[in-house]
Enzyme design. Structure first.
Site, mmCIF file in Angstrom:
data_model
loop_
_atom_site.group_PDB
_atom_site.id
_atom_site.type_symbol
_atom_site.label_atom_id
_atom_site.label_comp_id
_atom_site.label_asym_id
_atom_site.label_seq_id
_atom_site.Cartn_x
_atom_site.Cartn_y
_atom_site.Cartn_z
ATOM 1 C CG PHE A 160 -16.538 5.424 0.027
ATOM 2 C CD1 PHE A 160 -15.563 5.000 -0.865
ATOM 3 C CD2 PHE A 160 -16.936 4.573 1.042
ATOM 4 C CE1 PHE A 160 -14.984 3.746 -0.738
ATOM 5 C CE2 PHE A 160 -16.369 3.313 1.182
ATOM 6 C CZ PHE A 160 -15.383 2.907 0.283
ATOM 7 C CB ILE A 184 -5.759 5.645 -0.685
ATOM 8 C CG1 ILE A 184 -5.612 4.119 -0.765
ATOM 9 C CG2 ILE A 184 -4.995 6.201 0.498
ATOM 10 C CD1 ILE A 184 -4.166 3.657 -0.948
ATOM 11 C CB SER A 185 -10.774 2.997 0.685
ATOM 12 O OG SER A 185 -11.612 3.662 -0.220
ATOM 13 C CD GLN A 186 -11.586 2.495 7.334
ATOM 14 O OE1 GLN A 186 -12.282 3.507 7.339
ATOM 15 N NE2 GLN A 186 -11.424 1.722 8.401
ATOM 16 N NE ARG A 245 -4.154 1.751 2.288
ATOM 17 C CZ ARG A 245 -4.328 2.725 3.169
ATOM 18 N NH1 ARG A 245 -3.436 2.901 4.142
ATOM 19 N NH2 ARG A 245 -5.376 3.517 3.097
#
Length: 224
Positions: A216, A74-76, A48
């Protein structure tokens, strides 16, 4: 996928970007309830830290969303793993469409789990960054396109799996029309309050199931 392709300095990392740190992230995901070994493996394989801003690399494996610029994130890790696990439960992903490629991280994870990934991003500079990130890792199963995600990708449809990385108050009908019989679509649904929503296309119609609360950025129309 043959993970030997990841034998690079970028993938290896040091300190807070090392494989040991990724292993700890995977253990945390397991503690949070992610159980599918395929998903856990894919999350552990993809580095990541390659996809975040260099100044934030030491935070890459925290369970938090991180800024990418352009009002995007960037999503968790947990949310990425959770949404993919919902999609893959009891099946294979098959041909997959991602709406909202961002920096390319989720597409990279998906590419470990299926042979065909198509990813759409509406912000051209962000798409260029995703291309660079994926090229660095020599990932070749992902086809990227600069386009409006609301419209899907009709030239490659139908898709067995569709995943949205941006929230909408309604399920885009254009995307549902591009879903194969037996296919699944997962997305963050809602406005101020959002939940993970799974739509399944069955012989008798559509089945909707709602899961965890999430947060989101909104799904926007057009391209930049």
């Amino acid at each position: 996928m043959d993970t030997a392709a990841f034998n690079s300095s970028a993938q290896a990392g040091i300190g807070m970007t090392s494989q040991r740190t990724r292993t700890r992230m995977v253990e945390r995901l397991r503690e949070q309830g992610v159980r599918d070994p395929r998903v856990l493996h894919a999350m552990g394989v993809i580095p990541r830290h390659v996809f975040v801003e260099p100044a934030l690399a030491n935070r890459a494996y925290e369970d938090t969303a991180l800024p990418l610029g352009f009002a995007q994130t960037i999503s968790q890790p947990y949310v990425v793993a959770r949404m993919i696990e919902i999609l893959i439960q009891g099946r294979e992903l098959g041909k997959t469409l991602e709406v909202g490629a961002g920096c390319g991280y989720q597409a990279a994870v998906l590419s470990i789990l299926t042979k065909q990934v198509f990813a759409i991003e509406r912000i051209a500079p962000l798409l260029a960054r995703a291309r660079d990130n994926l090229r660095q890792l020599k990932l070749t199963r992902i086809r990227l396109k600069h386009a409006d995600g609301n419209l899907g990708l009709s030239e490659a449809a139908p898709f067995d799996t569709i995943i949205l990385a941006a929230a909408s108050k309604t399920v885009p009908q254009t995307l549902l029309a591009q879903l194969s019989p037996g296919g699944r679509l997962v997305m963050p649904l809602g406005g101020a309050e959002q939940v993970i929503c799974l739509i399944e296309r069955t012989e008798s119609g559509w089945i909707e199931t709602r899961f965890d609360a999430v947060r989101f950025v909104p799904l926007l129309a057009g391209v930049e």
